[in-house]
Design an enzyme around this catalytic site. Structure first.
Site, short mmCIF file in Angstrom:
data_model
loop_
_atom_site.label_atom_id
_atom_site.label_comp_id
_atom_site.label_asym_id
_atom_site.label_seq_id
_atom_site.Cartn_x
_atom_site.Cartn_y
_atom_site.Cartn_z
N GLY A 18 6.33 -9.16 31.89
CA GLY A 18 5.79 -8.38 31.05
C GLY A 18 6.73 -8.07 29.94
O GLY A 18 7.69 -7.52 30.35
N ALA A 19 6.64 -8.27 28.65
CA ALA A 19 7.77 -7.97 27.77
C ALA A 19 7.73 -6.23 27.70
O ALA A 19 8.97 -6.12 27.42
CB ALA A 19 7.26 -8.40 26.35
N ARG A 57 17.02 -13.38 28.27
CA ARG A 57 15.49 -14.03 28.04
C ARG A 57 15.70 -14.22 26.22
O ARG A 57 15.38 -13.06 25.56
CB ARG A 57 14.62 -13.15 28.34
CG ARG A 57 14.36 -12.90 29.94
CD ARG A 57 13.97 -14.46 30.55
NE ARG A 57 12.88 -15.01 29.83
CZ ARG A 57 11.76 -14.64 30.38
NH1 ARG A 57 11.29 -13.79 31.30
NH2 ARG A 57 10.73 -15.38 29.82
N CYS A 119 -2.06 -15.28 32.84
CA CYS A 119 -0.50 -14.92 32.93
C CYS A 119 -0.76 -13.43 33.40
O CYS A 119 -1.91 -12.81 33.89
CB CYS A 119 0.52 -15.10 31.90
SG CYS A 119 2.08 -14.81 32.32
N SER A 121 0.18 -9.37 32.24
CA SER A 121 0.49 -8.47 31.20
C SER A 121 0.12 -6.90 31.34
O SER A 121 -1.09 -6.62 31.79
CB SER A 121 -0.23 -8.91 29.63
OG SER A 121 -0.14 -7.83 28.93
N ASP A 188 4.19 -12.25 24.31
CA ASP A 188 5.81 -12.43 24.24
C ASP A 188 6.43 -12.18 22.89
O ASP A 188 7.52 -11.41 22.78
CB ASP A 188 6.37 -13.41 25.17
CG ASP A 188 6.19 -13.35 26.63
OD1 ASP A 188 7.20 -12.76 27.36
OD2 ASP A 188 5.07 -13.79 26.89
N ASN A 198 3.35 -16.84 23.60
CA ASN A 198 3.04 -16.26 24.96
C ASN A 198 2.95 -17.29 26.06
O ASN A 198 3.34 -18.40 25.87
CB ASN A 198 1.49 -15.88 25.04
CG ASN A 198 1.27 -14.90 26.20
OD1 ASN A 198 1.97 -13.81 26.45
ND2 ASN A 198 0.12 -15.00 27.07
#
Length: 312
Positions: A18-19, A57, A119, A121, A188, A198
């Site tokens: 998770g960003a 990242r 995903c 989040s 993202d 994403n």
């Protein structure tokens, strides 16, 4: 500085997901360095950990924004305590933004309806928790999200919150999209022309959502906007280890690809849910620039972007 280096490794290995969580973890690593470095070594030590984090990242503008903030605070802070206070303020801004996104986004969750997501989040999970707290009843279809199965984390967190979950394989997304009332993901990164980056598979599901007239909303703080894309830089799409997909020895001679993200065009997105409100992706970048004044710091962001990804 072992604690800070471990955080870098965890971010690189996707043990932090998770960003928003990655940005918070990056700030935690910086905090370790600030607290444990000597006064004479502080500046260089902070710059060193910032660069390591940025390289861990490349497709993480939220973390890059946090790290750019750290570098600005490093220049302006008159003491170690002032720098730590600056980190506290940034973390509080993140928490406040998350609360507003949950408040605004919960209003789009249909009572008695079906949400489909992809995903993991934290922003999406918190939004759905808020919708449940507001008294809404709904079910969430969660895709497994290969190859690392981040959807399993989403499913567990929702179940722990008392939200009904249907867990499906990624390739069943089209089949189950017809049952959904809203498609909801995090992001993202969001580019200057409104494209959403994403987890791989997001764009494919957006196409399915359009086919069945299911509105697609992206829950993302303004930190997900990547201003370096306004300067002409493409958002990097991270390619991860093929062994995450399959042991290459099982398919000798085959090319195995493992992109971490895909790109969804703005015409497939109904709205970006941020702390500013809910806006079409085409105007979201302008709203962010107007509210945050990112332009004065864009050169710093570009510099960090180049160092992290070795861009020209």
């Amino acid at each position: 500085m072992d604690e800070a280096r471990k955080i870098v490794d965890d971010i690189r290995a996707l043990r932090v997901q998770g960003a928003r969580n990655i940005a918070l973890a990056a700030l935690k690593a910086v905090r370790f360095v600030v607290e444990k470095s000597s006064s004479t070594a502080l500046e260089n030590a902070v710059k060193e950990i910032v660069l390591e984090l940025a390289r861990a990242r490349p497709t993480e503008p939220a973390m890059r924004d946090a790290l750019t903030y750290v570098l600005r605070a490093l220049r302006s802070a008159g003491s170690r305590d002032e720098l730590l206070q600056a980190l506290d303020r940034y973390e509080e801004e993140l928490r406040s933004a998350e609360e507003k996104i949950s408040e605004y986004g919960a209003r789009r969750v249909p009572d008695g309806g079906v949400v489909i997501t992809h995903c993991h989040s934290t922003t999406v999970v918190n939004l759905l928790r808020r919708a449940k707290k507001d008294g809404k009843k709904f079910r969430v279809i969660v895709t497994e999200t290969r190859p690392l199965y981040q959807g399993k984390t989403t499913a567990k967190e929702l179940l722990e919150s008392g939200i009904p979950v249907t867990y499906v394989v990624d390739s069943a997304a089209y089949y189950f999209m017809r049952d959904a009332d809203i498609y909801l993901t995090g992001a993202d990164a969001i580019t200057s022309d409104g494209y959403v980056i994403n987890k791989i598979g997001t764009a494919l599901m957006a196409v399915a959502a359009e086919r069945f007239d299911v509105p697609y909303y992206v829950a993302a703080s303004t930190l997900k906007y990547d201003p370096v894309t306004a300067a002409g830089f493409p958002e990097p799409i991270e390619e991860r280890d093929p062994a995450e997909v399959i042991d290459p020895r099982e398919l000798p001679g085959a090319e195995i690809r493992n992109p971490a993200f895909d790109v969804t065009p703005p015409e497939l997105v109904d709205g970006i849910i941020s702390e500013l409100g809910i806006y079409a992706p085409q105007i979201f970048p302008a709203m962010v620039s107007q509210s945050k004044g990112v332009c004065p710091h864009i050169e710093e962001m570009i510099a960090l972007f180049r160092l992290a990804g070795k861009q020209q």
